[in-house]
Design an enzyme around this catalytic site. Structure first.
Site, PDB file in Angstrom:
ATOM      1  N   PRO A  91       0.831  -1.211   0.000  1.00  0.00           N
ATOM      2  CA  PRO A  91       0.000   0.000   0.000  1.00  0.00           C
ATOM      3  C   PRO A  91       0.867   1.263   0.000  1.00  0.00           C
ATOM      4  CG  PRO A  91      -0.861  -1.590   1.559  1.00  0.00           C
ATOM      5  CD  PRO A  91       0.451  -2.141   1.080  1.00  0.00           C
ATOM      6  N   CYS A  92       0.468   2.243  -0.820  1.00  0.00           N
ATOM      7  CA  CYS A  92       1.362   3.374  -1.085  1.00  0.00           C
ATOM      8  C   CYS A  92       0.905   4.744  -0.591  1.00  0.00           C
ATOM      9  CB  CYS A  92       1.619   3.466  -2.584  1.00  0.00           C
ATOM     10  SG  CYS A  92       0.113   3.597  -3.581  1.00  0.00           S
ATOM     11  N   PRO A  93      -0.250   4.918   0.058  1.00  0.00           N
ATOM     12  CA  PRO A  93      -0.676   6.275   0.421  1.00  0.00           C
ATOM     13  C   PRO A  93       0.327   7.062   1.252  1.00  0.00           C
ATOM     14  CG  PRO A  93      -2.496   4.742   0.690  1.00  0.00           C
ATOM     15  CD  PRO A  93      -1.277   3.918   0.410  1.00  0.00           C
ATOM     16  N   ASP A  94       1.107   6.386   2.088  1.00  0.00           N
ATOM     17  CA  ASP A  94       2.044   7.105   2.953  1.00  0.00           C
ATOM     18  C   ASP A  94       3.256   7.649   2.203  1.00  0.00           C
ATOM     19  OD1 ASP A  94       0.593   6.857   5.330  1.00  0.00           O
ATOM     20  OD2 ASP A  94       1.339   4.838   5.677  1.00  0.00           O
ATOM     21  N   PHE A  95       3.436   7.230   0.934  1.00  0.00           N
ATOM     22  CA  PHE A  95       4.523   7.766   0.105  1.00  0.00           C
ATOM     23  C   PHE A  95       3.997   8.618  -1.039  1.00  0.00           C
ATOM     24  CE2 PHE A  95       5.984   3.533   1.628  1.00  0.00           C
ATOM     25  CZ  PHE A  95       6.946   3.970   2.510  1.00  0.00           C
TER      26      PHE A  95
END
Length: 382
Positions: A91-95
């Site tokens: 999962p990529c939302p934090d980047f």
């Protein structure tokens, strides 16, 4: 003989479909999101005729996965012999530039580190990691990426590149970061000792550069034969794309741009009307559906596609979905599937909410791009 692959963060399985298309055998999957699981099961049954027991899906956190759990499911000594690969897009939302930029401290961000630890624990012959471009754009995220690559450098030679789906004949401007890696023993057997040493030096140099500054030309570190299609290379900058025009107008098709890059050609052609999920669309409720100009993607929401251009990145949340070029509505689920180059035979079940369907499909790797990456890995392994 098909090579075996373990899939983590499977989602709806779009990355998996790409690897299957390149003759890899995805023998095991892992996903925790109930909507993604539902989409994966239903879609793969429609596309491949596979039932749940044949898909070997582990429903739960990646932190709960153990070698013994997988070995019991797939057997044949694949895990013990390390004759398999691992693929996954944590999962990529934090980047993401559109997210909160919590990085490795975020609940999603830490999963990328867990994925890297799992690769080092399982020691597959090769791996593929996919994430957003933001992981290499911001200094704090680059430092984290450098730490992860350093962890991998003991057992693996790796290569890193940002790929845009538009440059592979997919009508979508979607940039993503990919890391591929191969066991050093395989590099030695394939390319020889001298090449192994040179690649190791290049990898360490890349790690050091990531720690120091923004890398202007990531490609200068590449040694892996990444997929490339000269017909579409630098398509976003190379071609003179049509600008915005009045809604309801009939703009002429440019003759100097490859037609594969037009949403009108690849997405909205007549063959789509009778496909599953084409009627899955939010009802029109605003005057904006008939006032936003064709091709106007300047707003944060209510972006309208241009029929003779590509789509912006399909990354939909809540009820926000791009608008049809010349119809007063949002895109349908099937239209989004085509923007993601998902096979027409893949379907989503009726008992999913519309928001979940859009989020599930836009969350994956475009299938055509996944296939190209898988084919390049296959050629290298050969």
């Amino acid at each position: 003989m098909a090579r075996s692959v373990l899939s983590f963060f499977t989602g709806a399985g779009l990355l998996d479909i790409g690897f299957r298309s390149a003759n890899f055998d995805v023998v095991w999957h892992n996903e925790i999101n109930p909507d993604f699981i539902k989409a994966f099961m239903y879609g793969h049954e429609k596309l491949y005729g596979l039932e749940k027991k044949e898909l070997n899906l582990f429903e739960g956190s990646i932190e709960s996965v153990r070698k013994s759990v997988i070995s019991e499911k797939i057997g044949t000594g694949i895990i013990q012999s390390s004759e398999f690969g691992i693929i996954g897009g944590p999962p990529c939302p934090d980047f993401s530039n559109a997210g909160r930029n919590l990085g490795q401290a975020g609940e999603n961000g830490k999963l990328t580190g867990i994925f890297v630890d799992l690769i080092n624990d399982f020691l597959p012959k090769f791996f593929t990691l996919e994430n957003v471009k933001g992981l290499i754009q911001k200094s704090n995220h680059r430092n984290y990426l450098a730490e992860l690559l350093y962890k991998l450098s003991k057992e693996y030679c790796f290569d890193v590149r940002v790929l845009n789906s538009l440059e592979f004949g997919i009508p979508q401007d979607r940039e993503r970061l990919f890391v591929v890696g191969f066991r050093k023993s395989h590099i030695f057997d394939t390319l020889g000792y001298a090449s192994l040493i040179e690649i190791e030096k290049s990898n360490l140099h890349l790690i050091n550069e990531l720690k120091k500054k923004k890398i202007k030309n990531l490609n200068s570190f590449n040694w892996f034969d990444w997929p490339n299609n000269p017909s579409f290379q630098h398509a976003r900058e190379k071609f003179s794309w049509p600008q915005t025009g009045p809604y309801g107008d009939d703009p002429m098709m440019p003759i100097t741009i490859p037609s594969d890059l037009f949403v009108e050609t690849k997405v909205f052609n007549a063959s789509i009307e009778n496909l599953a999920n084409q009627q899955d669309v939010f009802k029109a409720y605003s005057d904006k559906f008939m006032t936003i100009e064709e091709g106007d993607i300047s707003g944060k929401s209510f972006k309208r596609l241009h029929r003779w251009r590509f789509s912006p990145t399909a990354a939909y949340g809540n009820n926000e979905v791009h608008l049809h070029p010349y119809k007063p509505r949002r895109l349908s689920v099937r239209e989004v599937m085509r923007i993601q180059s998902v096979p027409d035979e893949f379907e989503l079940p009726e008992n999913m909410s519309l928001s979940s369907k859009f989020k599930t499909i836009s969350n994956g790797v475009p299938v055509k791009l996944a296939t190209e990456i898988a084919l390049s890995i296959s050629r290298f392994l050969d």
